[in-house]
Design a protein around this motif. Structure first.
Motif, mmCIF file in Angstrom:
data_model
loop_
_atom_site.group_PDB
_atom_site.id
_atom_site.type_symbol
_atom_site.label_atom_id
_atom_site.label_comp_id
_atom_site.label_asym_id
_atom_site.label_seq_id
_atom_site.Cartn_x
_atom_site.Cartn_y
_atom_site.Cartn_z
ATOM 1 N N THR A 146 0.952 -1.410 0.066
ATOM 2 C CA THR A 146 -0.146 0.052 0.054
ATOM 3 C C THR A 146 0.723 1.198 0.190
ATOM 4 N N GLN A 147 1.982 1.003 0.194
ATOM 5 C CA GLN A 147 3.025 2.409 0.422
ATOM 6 C C GLN A 147 3.704 2.490 -0.844
ATOM 7 N N LEU A 148 3.700 1.682 -2.036
ATOM 8 C CA LEU A 148 4.162 1.929 -3.264
ATOM 9 C C LEU A 148 3.374 2.795 -4.079
ATOM 10 N N GLU A 149 4.173 3.996 -4.331
ATOM 11 C CA GLU A 149 3.554 4.997 -5.196
ATOM 12 C C GLU A 149 4.254 5.000 -6.585
ATOM 13 N N GLU A 150 5.401 4.385 -6.858
ATOM 14 C CA GLU A 150 5.961 4.443 -7.882
ATOM 15 C C GLU A 150 5.553 3.452 -8.952
ATOM 16 N N LYS A 151 5.281 3.903 -10.069
ATOM 17 C CA LYS A 151 5.069 2.769 -11.118
ATOM 18 C C LYS A 151 6.267 2.256 -11.683
ATOM 19 N N VAL A 152 6.420 0.818 -11.560
ATOM 20 C CA VAL A 152 7.472 0.122 -12.037
ATOM 21 C C VAL A 152 7.639 0.255 -13.449
ATOM 22 N N ASP A 153 8.557 0.485 -13.959
ATOM 23 C CA ASP A 153 8.828 0.594 -15.654
ATOM 24 C C ASP A 153 9.687 -0.449 -16.262
ATOM 25 N N LEU A 154 10.265 -1.371 -15.410
ATOM 26 C CA LEU A 154 11.076 -2.386 -16.045
ATOM 27 C C LEU A 154 11.178 -3.379 -14.807
ATOM 28 N N CYS A 155 11.293 -4.800 -15.100
ATOM 29 C CA CYS A 155 11.545 -5.602 -14.321
ATOM 30 C C CYS A 155 12.755 -6.441 -14.711
ATOM 31 N N VAL A 156 13.767 -6.995 -14.020
ATOM 32 C CA VAL A 156 14.926 -7.675 -14.149
ATOM 33 C C VAL A 156 14.999 -8.870 -12.989
ATOM 34 N N THR A 157 15.062 -9.881 -13.548
ATOM 35 C CA THR A 157 15.339 -11.130 -12.905
ATOM 36 C C THR A 157 16.432 -12.145 -13.308
ATOM 37 N N GLY A 158 16.783 -12.633 -12.058
ATOM 38 C CA GLY A 158 18.023 -13.795 -12.479
ATOM 39 C C GLY A 158 17.049 -15.137 -12.520
ATOM 40 N N VAL A 159 17.644 -15.928 -13.354
ATOM 41 C CA VAL A 159 17.219 -17.204 -13.380
ATOM 42 C C VAL A 159 18.055 -18.453 -13.422
ATOM 43 N N LEU A 160 17.805 -19.563 -13.052
ATOM 44 C CA LEU A 160 18.665 -20.752 -13.040
ATOM 45 C C LEU A 160 18.758 -21.676 -14.296
ATOM 46 N N ALA A 161 17.567 -21.530 -14.931
ATOM 47 C CA ALA A 161 17.663 -21.890 -16.449
ATOM 48 C C ALA A 161 16.470 -21.545 -17.007
ATOM 49 N N VAL A 162 16.784 -21.312 -18.405
ATOM 50 C CA VAL A 162 15.645 -20.548 -19.257
ATOM 51 C C VAL A 162 15.691 -21.272 -20.759
ATOM 52 N N SER A 163 14.797 -21.447 -21.328
ATOM 53 C CA SER A 163 15.005 -21.802 -22.722
ATOM 54 C C SER A 163 15.088 -20.814 -23.592
ATOM 55 N N GLY A 164 15.549 -21.114 -25.020
ATOM 56 C CA GLY A 164 15.709 -19.718 -25.898
ATOM 57 C C GLY A 164 14.771 -19.189 -26.219
ATOM 58 N N GLN A 165 13.285 -19.688 -25.848
ATOM 59 C CA GLN A 165 12.083 -19.312 -26.190
ATOM 60 C C GLN A 165 11.688 -18.407 -24.947
ATOM 61 N N GLY A 166 12.346 -18.501 -24.001
ATOM 62 C CA GLY A 166 11.733 -17.526 -22.781
ATOM 63 C C GLY A 166 11.188 -18.441 -21.818
ATOM 64 N N ASP A 167 10.851 -19.627 -21.937
ATOM 65 C CA ASP A 167 10.341 -20.580 -20.875
ATOM 66 C C ASP A 167 11.276 -20.796 -19.560
ATOM 67 N N VAL A 168 10.818 -20.444 -18.475
ATOM 68 C CA VAL A 168 11.483 -20.404 -17.549
ATOM 69 C C VAL A 168 11.766 -21.964 -16.920
ATOM 70 N N ILE A 169 12.804 -22.921 -17.094
ATOM 71 C CA ILE A 169 12.885 -24.168 -16.669
ATOM 72 C C ILE A 169 13.029 -24.300 -15.095
ATOM 73 N N LYS A 170 13.671 -23.516 -14.719
ATOM 74 C CA LYS A 170 14.235 -23.431 -13.201
ATOM 75 C C LYS A 170 14.204 -22.009 -12.551
ATOM 76 N N ARG A 171 13.028 -21.966 -11.756
ATOM 77 C CA ARG A 171 12.862 -20.587 -11.238
ATOM 78 C C ARG A 171 13.860 -20.080 -10.316
ATOM 79 N N SER A 172 14.124 -18.728 -9.935
ATOM 80 C CA SER A 172 14.739 -18.006 -9.113
ATOM 81 C C SER A 172 14.011 -18.599 -7.605
ATOM 82 N N PRO A 173 14.636 -18.880 -6.671
ATOM 83 C CA PRO A 173 14.260 -18.865 -5.050
ATOM 84 C C PRO A 173 13.541 -17.795 -4.813
ATOM 85 N N GLN A 174 14.012 -16.616 -5.343
ATOM 86 C CA GLN A 174 13.303 -15.188 -5.025
ATOM 87 C C GLN A 174 11.947 -14.973 -5.347
ATOM 88 N N TYR A 175 11.220 -15.978 -5.985
ATOM 89 C CA TYR A 175 9.815 -15.628 -6.046
ATOM 90 C C TYR A 175 9.499 -14.610 -7.161
#
Length: 300
Positions: free
Chosen positions: A133-162
């Protein structure tokens, strides 16, 4: 999160096993978790080159506020974003303490590097803990690490950071939308080719398939085409109950949504004669209690 089918889970683990053996040769061990990738996404040799590619993307240059996950591979990006005078929103480890907002206008330049550290951003005078409820800023971009991802962008092994949960909660709060750009960062050995690997047999649960717009490695920034993401955020009826117990921000969101339902059902905007309100049921009382705790600044 909803569980994958047994066959899909088996395929994922087979692919992850192959990636894991390669990643061990490039990953930087964590000071606490060593090489336990079930607890963190590692930094890797050459990650600075991946960061250099990100900051050249138009979506990075135009962003004012960036959600950057607490993955080790993104520490340099958090530092760079602060240097570039961008606000950085970070989910704490496994979201146990919600979110931290890093505002370069409120952090002296000599503390920007410390603010990018997971052990530094929550120190007094650096990051600001924020509820949904305290978030006033619009998020313009998201960046995440991944453990494994396909060349089509399907995340095979997700980050433990949810990351998927972070994205879903922010979508529900209108802090971002389906078209907000998403970047996944990985070493090239973590990007799995489709052909002959079993990736094509994986059926990803649509609720948690937050396909990135870019997969960035030290060697290249791969732009994906035809990206589609869910139109809804958190679906509590399919959510693992343990996550609700351990993540305060999910409890906050559930309370907000319950209270909105109660207010909508009560037709507060209409002045009509109606009988005395009935006693709230168990779910309604849970929502009321959650919102009361939020309003009092209660921390789980």
């Amino acid at each position: 999160m909803a569980a994958d089918s047994s066959s899909t889970c088996h395929e994922r683990e087979n692919i992850w096993g192959r990636v894991h053996s390669k990643l061990l040769r490039h990953a930087v061990p964590d000071s606490r978790f060593d090489y336990d990738f079930s607890s963190f996404v590692p930094d890797f040799r050459g990650s600075s080159s991946a960061i250099d590619r990100i900051v050249e993307l138009a979506c990075y240059k135009s962003a004012n506020t960036i959600l950057i996950t607490s993955d080790n591979s993104l520490e340099q990006l958090r530092h760079r974003a602060l240097r570039d005078e961008k606000r950085v929103l970070v989910g704490t480890h496994k979201l146990r303490r919600g979110f931290v907002l890093l505002d370069p206008k409120m952090i002296s330049e000599d503390k920007h590097e410390k603010a990018s550290w997971l052990d530094g951003m929550e120190r007094p005078g650096i990051g600001r803990p924020v509820t949904l409820t305290q978030l006033e800023e619009k998020v313009d971009l998201c960046v995440t690490g991944v453990l494994a991802v396909s060349g089509q962008g399907d995340v095979i092994k997700r980050s433990p950071q949810y990351f998927e949960i972070q994205w879903g909660m922010l979508l529900d709060m209108n802090v971002l939308d389906r078209n907000t750009p998403v970047i996944a960062v990985a070493h090239s050995c973590q990007v799995v080719n489709e052909e002959g690997t079993g990736v094509e047999r994986i059926r990803t649960d649509g609720q948690w398939n937050i396909t990135p717009d870019y997969v960035v490695t030290p060697e290249k920034a791969l732009k994906l085409q035809g990206v589609e993401r869910p139109g809804v955020g958190i679906q509590f009826d399919t959510l693992d109950s343990e996550l609700l117990v351990t993540i305060p921000s999910l409890q906050e969101l559930k309370g907000i949504q319950m209270m909105e339902q109660i207010m909508k059902g009560a037709n507060f905007a209409q002045e009509t004669s109606k009988p005395s309100p009935s006693v709230p049921n168990v779910d309604e009382q849970l929502g009321i209690s959650m919102v009361e705790r939020i309003m009092k600044g209660y921390k789980v």
